[in-house]
Scaffold this motif. Sequence first.
Motif, PDB file in Angstrom:
ATOM      1  N   GLY A 141      -1.767   8.065  -2.613  1.00 10.73           N
ATOM      2  CA  GLY A 141      -2.353   6.861  -3.180  1.00 10.73           C
ATOM      3  C   GLY A 141      -2.390   6.878  -4.695  1.00 10.73           C
ATOM      4  N   TYR A 196     -11.948   2.321  -0.551  1.00 14.05           N
ATOM      5  CA  TYR A 196     -11.077   1.530  -1.424  1.00 14.05           C
ATOM      6  C   TYR A 196     -11.895   0.557  -2.278  1.00 14.05           C
ATOM      7  CZ  TYR A 196      -6.672   2.851   0.982  1.00 14.05           C
ATOM      8  OH  TYR A 196      -5.589   3.513   1.488  1.00 14.05           O
ATOM      9  N   TYR A 204       0.854  -1.191   0.000  1.00 13.78           N
ATOM     10  CA  TYR A 204       0.000   0.000   0.000  1.00 13.78           C
ATOM     11  C   TYR A 204       0.894   1.246   0.000  1.00 13.78           C
ATOM     12  CZ  TYR A 204      -4.078  -2.871   1.204  1.00 13.78           C
ATOM     13  OH  TYR A 204      -5.089  -3.802   1.183  1.00 13.78           O
ATOM     14  N   THR A 254      -6.211   1.846  -3.100  1.00  8.86           N
ATOM     15  CA  THR A 254      -6.160   3.202  -2.571  1.00  8.86           C
ATOM     16  C   THR A 254      -7.564   3.795  -2.549  1.00  8.86           C
ATOM     17  OG1 THR A 254      -4.930   5.284  -2.704  1.00  8.86           O
ATOM     18  CG2 THR A 254      -5.825   4.424  -4.769  1.00  8.86           C
ATOM     19  N   PHE A 277      -3.562  -4.679  -2.394  1.00  2.00           N
ATOM     20  CA  PHE A 277      -3.122  -3.325  -2.715  1.00  2.00           C
ATOM     21  C   PHE A 277      -4.383  -2.523  -2.976  1.00  2.00           C
ATOM     22  CE2 PHE A 277      -3.683  -5.301  -6.815  1.00  2.00           C
ATOM     23  CZ  PHE A 277      -4.165  -4.300  -7.640  1.00  2.00           C
TER      24      PHE A 277
END
Length: 449
Positions: free
Chosen positions: A249, A289, A194, A240, A238
């Motif tokens: 992000g 997300y 991340y 954002t 993963f």
Amino acid sequence: MGFNCVRLTWPLDLMTNDTLARKITVKQSFESLNLFDDALGIQIHNPKILNLPIFNAFQEVVSNLGQNGLMVILDNHLTYPGWCCSDNDLDAFFGYPNFDPVIWAKGLGKMATLFRNVTNVIGMSLRNEPRGTRDYPDLWFRFMPKGAEAVHAANPEVLVILSGIDFDTNLSFLRDRFFNVSFTDKLVFEQHWYSFSHEGGAWVKHNSNDICAKIIGEVNHNGGFLLDRGFPLILSEFGTDERGVDVSGNRYMNCLVAWAAEKDLDWAVWALTGDYYLRTGTKHMVETYGVLDATWKNVRNSTYLQKLSGIQHPFRGPGLQEKKLLLHPHTGLCVTNNHSGNVPTLRLELCTKSEPSTFNPKEGILWINKMCVETPDVAGQKVKLGVGTRCSKLGQISATKMHLSFKTSNGLLLCVDVDERDNSIVTNPCKCLTKDASCDPASQWFKVL
């Protein structure tokens, strides 16, 4: 949306607590948490599962995914139902109060047994994000093989997927000491990445070219090296904030997509979820997300989904004819010939529809389907294609090597860029070659695959 697999999380308690798994129905569970409206919604939309015991409802979800052609990875996410993860969780690592390695291995074996003949369950992830003050490699080596062997003994066909330490960002301890088990050809490693996995605020403190190259180096050191040794590696988390407000992000995602494409990784994005019934005591908390919006009916951000489309299809592998491409990570599209005009130019297109391209850094010539790139001598003009007499020599500059640059006849340095109005390929002055942290070079990043 182009996905073919679901990483489906489950708590160990589902296999070790028969009261939870077998004696509490979905309806009873929701009503015990005062989620009466949600129980009513399930009654309307999925009445088949409302009065099923919790585990049977879980089985029904897996079965329905299979009926729709989706593979499943069963991910043992934590010990008890709840939200994960933090350093001080009581189930953070082997030997913590809520993480008994013996009970864990038995639970894994039981889950593997129950799904042994379910063909769309193709893998089992042994534990999500081992972490905490005691996440020592020695303890990892002591207990992870026992979990792996328990799964294999119960289900010889399923892939066995292993997380690293430090919230599954670190598998570097496998560089000098390897994992010994009784089976071969089904061991897979997983890694998470991340924007906050590394130095805090790094993506806004530093020039994007420099920090992307630096962090890719760290990610390769911590886990990517396993690919070079012939082991499968899944980037299993993963993502954002898809509202577009997180500068860190956004920059990180462009870097990650380029790396994932280069490595041709399998991956799982966090998350599908539009919102949660209940998360850390809050009802209907929105998952920013999430690929779906809070209604669960619409894509939250179509641009984000398009970016992911650039890595949804394999670029190489068994049964595939290798096709070299030039990926634009920011959009998830690839460079191809634009046949609409009298003079051949370039534009972005879905990678699955793009023509093959080749670029040899030594000669610096970019070829698109046997035609070479001819760059204009002034900024803002479209890049043309020729047959070889006027091929432009391009250089890969910046720390990421993702800027394709050339010098004009008067010595001006220009870079290949994208005109956002029509996705045509143009040239512009090169961006972000200084240490300016406020600069975003995303439109000029191209990954040679």
